[in-house]
Design a protein around this motif. Structure first.
Motif, PDB file in Angstrom:
ATOM      1  N   UNK A 184     -11.346  -9.090 -73.716  1.00 32.48           N
ATOM      2  CA  UNK A 184     -12.652  -9.492 -74.225  1.00 32.48           C
ATOM      3  C   UNK A 184     -12.787  -9.023 -75.672  1.00 32.48           C
ATOM      4  N   UNK A 185     -12.770  -9.972 -76.608  1.00 31.87           N
ATOM      5  CA  UNK A 185     -12.945  -9.688 -78.030  1.00 31.87           C
ATOM      6  C   UNK A 185     -14.299 -10.197 -78.521  1.00 31.87           C
ATOM      7  N   UNK A 186     -15.299 -10.129 -77.667  1.00 31.23           N
ATOM      8  CA  UNK A 186     -16.658 -10.482 -78.075  1.00 31.23           C
ATOM      9  C   UNK A 186     -17.386  -9.270 -78.627  1.00 31.23           C
ATOM     10  N   UNK A 214     -10.565 -11.956 -86.522  1.00 32.30           N
ATOM     11  CA  UNK A 214      -9.686 -12.816 -85.729  1.00 32.30           C
ATOM     12  C   UNK A 214      -8.219 -12.476 -86.000  1.00 32.30           C
ATOM     13  N   UNK A 215      -7.892 -12.183 -87.274  1.00 30.21           N
ATOM     14  CA  UNK A 215      -6.519 -11.820 -87.624  1.00 30.21           C
ATOM     15  C   UNK A 215      -6.086 -10.542 -86.918  1.00 30.21           C
ATOM     16  N   UNK A 216      -7.003  -9.562 -86.842  1.00 29.39           N
ATOM     17  CA  UNK A 216      -6.681  -8.305 -86.160  1.00 29.39           C
ATOM     18  C   UNK A 216      -6.394  -8.561 -84.686  1.00 29.39           C
ATOM     19  N   UNK A 221      -3.266  -8.153 -80.095  1.00 30.68           N
ATOM     20  CA  UNK A 221      -3.171  -8.589 -78.698  1.00 30.68           C
ATOM     21  C   UNK A 221      -2.086  -9.627 -78.477  1.00 30.68           C
ATOM     22  N   UNK A 222      -1.803 -10.440 -79.502  1.00 35.31           N
ATOM     23  CA  UNK A 222      -0.775 -11.480 -79.431  1.00 35.31           C
ATOM     24  C   UNK A 222      -0.952 -12.370 -78.184  1.00 35.31           C
ATOM     25  N   UNK A 223      -2.100 -13.038 -78.099  1.00 41.12           N
ATOM     26  CA  UNK A 223      -2.373 -13.860 -76.914  1.00 41.12           C
ATOM     27  C   UNK A 223      -1.560 -15.146 -76.923  1.00 41.12           C
ATOM     28  N   UNK A 224      -1.485 -15.765 -75.759  1.00 41.07           N
ATOM     29  CA  UNK A 224      -0.908 -17.100 -75.642  1.00 41.07           C
ATOM     30  C   UNK A 224      -1.964 -18.178 -75.822  1.00 41.07           C
TER      31      UNK A 224
END
Length: 358
Positions: A184-186, A214-216, A221-224
C-alpha cells in the motif's frame, strides 16, 4: 531461498499528532499469505528527529511461539532519526494465510513517523471500530524467506488507497487466492502534482508529490503491476487550505499520468490507472470542497484517462449524478465506506481478470 515482501505500508509525517504511543505498547496483527521459517521486519523512523527506542519487539502466530526480534543481535535497540532499517532475520514457523502478531514496546510516547489504516481486513490494531483512523508506528514492512519468486502489485494513491477500504480486501484476495504480494503506497491528502502545502493541520502528512514519490516506489518495491488512483486532492485542496491558483489544468494531470505510465513501460511494469471518483458535497470546515469548475476538470481528466490502455473506470461504478452512490459513501462524500470498498475490490479484481492481468 528468496527474500520476499509480504506486507508493505507507506509511512508519512504526522507532525500534528502527539502521544501516539501513550501506553508504551503497540499490538498489531497483519495477514501473512506465505508459510515461512524466517522473517524480518522493516523498522521505520524516517520523519522523526529523535531516536525510536524499542525496549522489546516480539512476534508470534500463537502466544506459545513468541520470538524476540533483534537488531544487530540486540534485543533492546533504537532506530536513529531519518532512518529505515531491517531487523535481523528471525527463525519462526508461520503458517500460510495466518496472522503475524507483533508486540512493540517503546518508551517514546510521541512518534511522528506513522502509518494509517481504517480497514481491518489486512492489518489490525487494538482499535477495530470501522470508521476510526488507526495509526501505527515502528513497523512498515515484512519480508519472509520463500522458495520462489512471487509477483507484486503496488497500490499507489491518496487516502482512498491508504485507508484500505478497497485496497485491503483486494490485497487479501490477491495474496491468498492468486499468490500475488501487495503493498500500500497510498498517503492521505497526497496530491499528484504538488507536495503538502496547506493551512491544514495535516499538511506535513500529505507528503511528497505523487509524481516524484512514484520513482521511489518503483525503485524500492519493484512491482510487476501498479494500480494507480490519484488526482482528486489536486482538485479538492485548492480553495480549502491550499491557494486556489494551485488548481491544475486537466492537461497537467493527464500528462503526469502518461509520464508515469511511460516510466512503468520502461521497466516492463503494467500500469493500471483508475478514473477519479466524485467529491460533490464534500465540506472542509465550513468550505465547500467542490464546485462546477472542479467537476468539469474531473470529467475532462476522466475522458482522457479512458483513452489509456488497461484503465479501470471506477467512476462509472461508484457515481450517480456526479456524486458517490450512497452504498459507496462513508458519509463525507469523498471516501469509500467499508462495504462499498469490498464491492470496489471485487470490481477491480474482475477487471484485472478480464484484462488477463491475474
Amino acid at each position: 531461498m528468496i527474500a520476499t515482501s509480504t506486507w508493505q505500508h507507506t509511512f508519512t509525517n504526522y507532525q500534528n499528532i502527539d502521544n501516539i504511543n501513550l501506553s508504551g505498547q503497540q499490538h498489531l496483527e497483519i495477514i501473512q499469505p506465505l508459510a515461512t521459517n524466517r522473517i524480518r521486519l522493516q523498522l521505520n523512523n524516517l520523519y522523526d528527529e529523535t531516536p525510536l527506542e524499542i525496549s522489546k519487539l516480539e512476534i508470534y502466530a500463537h502466544p506459545d511461539t513468541k520470538k524476540v526480534v533483534t537488531l544487530h543481535g540486540l534485543k533492546h535497540f533504537s532506530i536513529e532519526p531519518r532512518l529505515v532499517e531491517w531487523s535481523d532475520w528471525i527463525d519462526i514457523s508461520l503458517p500460510a494465510q495466518g496472522k503475524l502478531i507483533i508486540d512493540l514496546f517503546s518508551p517514546n510516547k510521541t512518534v511522528h513517523t506513522a502509518g494509517l489504516t481504517i480497514s481491518n481486513d489486512l492489518i489490525q490494531t487494538t482499535q477495530t471500530y470501522p470508521n476510526i483512523p488507526k495509526y501505527f508506528f515502528g513497523i512498515s514492512g515484512i519480508q519472509v524467506m520463500a522458495d520462489q519468486v512471487y509477483k507484486k502489485i503496488a497500490f499507489f494513491g491518496d487516502s482512498l488507497t491508504n485507508q484500505g477500504n478497497f485496497s485491503a480486501p483486494l490485497a487479501v484476495d490477491l495474496e491468498n487466492n492468486y499468490n500475488i504480494m501487495t503493498a500500500n503506497y497510498g498517503i492521505s491528502g497526497n496530491r499528484l502534482l504538488r507536495p503538502g502545502h496547506s493551512t491544514s493541520q495535516w499538511s506535513e502528512s500529505f507528503g511528497e508529490a505523487g509524481f516524484t514519490r512514484f520513482d521511489h516506489m518503483l525503485a524500492d518495491y519493484q512491482p510487476n503491476l501498479v494500480i494507480f488512483m490519484e488526482g482528486i486532492n489536486d482538485l479538492l485542496h485548492p480553495g480549502t487550505g491550499s491557494p486556489m491558483d494551485e488548481l491544475p489544468s486537466a492537461a497537467a494531470i493527464v500528462n503526469a499520468v502518461r509520464i508515469l505510465k511511460a516510466k512503468c513501460r520502461e521497466h516492463e511494469i503494467k500500469f493500471v490507472p483508475m478514473t477519479i471518483t466524485p467529491a460533490e458535497g464534500s465540506i472542509d470546515g465550513d468550505i465547500a470542497g467542490w464546485n462546477p469548475k472542479k467537476e468539469a476538470l474531473r470529467q475532462e481528466i476522466n475522458q482522457e484517462l479512458l483513452k489509456l490502455p488497461h484503465v479501470i473506470d471506477l467512476d462509472d461504478l461508484v457515481s450517480h449524478n456526479v456524486r458517490l452512490k450512497p452504498q459507496f459513501d462513508c458519509g463525507d462524500h469523498v471516501h469509500f465506506s467499508a462495504n462499498g470498498g469490498k464491492i470496489i475490490a471485487k470490481y477491480i479484481k474482475d477487471q484485472l481478470l478480464r484484462k488477463k492481468m491475474l
